[in-house]
Motif scaffolding. Structure first.
Motif, PDB file in Angstrom:
ATOM      1  N   LEU A  43       1.158 -50.797  26.146  1.00  0.00           N
ATOM      2  CA  LEU A  43       1.247 -49.560  26.348  1.00  0.00           C
ATOM      3  C   LEU A  43       0.266 -48.946  26.521  1.00  0.00           C
ATOM      4  CD1 LEU A  43      -1.377 -49.835  22.874  1.00  0.00           C
ATOM      5  CD2 LEU A  43       0.752 -49.322  23.090  1.00  0.00           C
ATOM      6  N   ALA A  44       0.284 -49.616  28.722  1.00  0.00           N
ATOM      7  CA  ALA A  44       0.323 -48.869  29.543  1.00  0.00           C
ATOM      8  C   ALA A  44       1.556 -48.479  30.578  1.00  0.00           C
ATOM      9  CB  ALA A  44      -0.654 -49.514  30.312  1.00  0.00           C
TER      10      ALA A  44
ATOM     11  N   GLY B 209       5.861 -42.717  29.199  1.00  0.00           N
ATOM     12  CA  GLY B 209       6.651 -41.038  28.555  1.00  0.00           C
ATOM     13  C   GLY B 209       6.928 -41.517  27.182  1.00  0.00           C
ATOM     14  N   GLU B 210       7.017 -42.715  26.617  1.00  0.00           N
ATOM     15  CA  GLU B 210       7.493 -43.166  25.690  1.00  0.00           C
ATOM     16  C   GLU B 210       6.559 -43.642  24.775  1.00  0.00           C
ATOM     17  OE1 GLU B 210       9.271 -48.057  26.328  1.00  0.00           O
ATOM     18  OE2 GLU B 210      10.171 -46.475  27.496  1.00  0.00           O
TER      19      GLU B 210
END
Length: 115
Positions: free
Chosen positions: A66-67, A73-74
């Motif tokens: 997630l980082a 920017g996804e």
């Protein structure tokens, strides 16, 4: 002593567009052939330790994924990353505290007089 109640913490996050599910339910480990979760309570202490470390690794990998998505920017919802990072941090702190207590107990046992 069992800390299986911590698994219920996974319910405060929601699976969003990222597919993030905090503290995913136990799954069979193909390498070891053992299943984590309620069945692990009847396993040996070593299996419980390995299961805990596998879960910690999974939580950290989820936070790392997630980082990367947040940095590129996804990621649609930044709070998914914030929750995952906090879970990874707390899980690591709990694991380190348990390790420290185990080392302390082992040291205490080694200092005991025999006879």
């Amino acid at each position: 002593m069992s800390i299986n109640g911590i698994e219920s913490l996974g319910s405060f996050g929601a699976a969003g567009a990222t597919g993030f599910t905090p503290l995913a339910p136990p799954q069979a480990s193909p390498a070891s052939g053992r299943t984590a979760g309620a069945g692990a309570a009847s396993g040996s202490f070593g299996d419980l330790v390995l299961d805990g470390l596998d879960r910690l690794d999974g939580v950290q990998q989820s936070a790392d994924k997630l980082a990367v998505q947040a940095a590129t920017g996804e990621l649609q919802n930044i709070h998914d990353y914030t929750i995952a990072a906090t879970q990874a941090q707390v899980s690591t702190q709990v694991t380190v505290a348990l390790r420290n207590k185990a080392v302390e107990a082992f040291s205490e046992i080694m200092r005991m007089q025999v006879g």
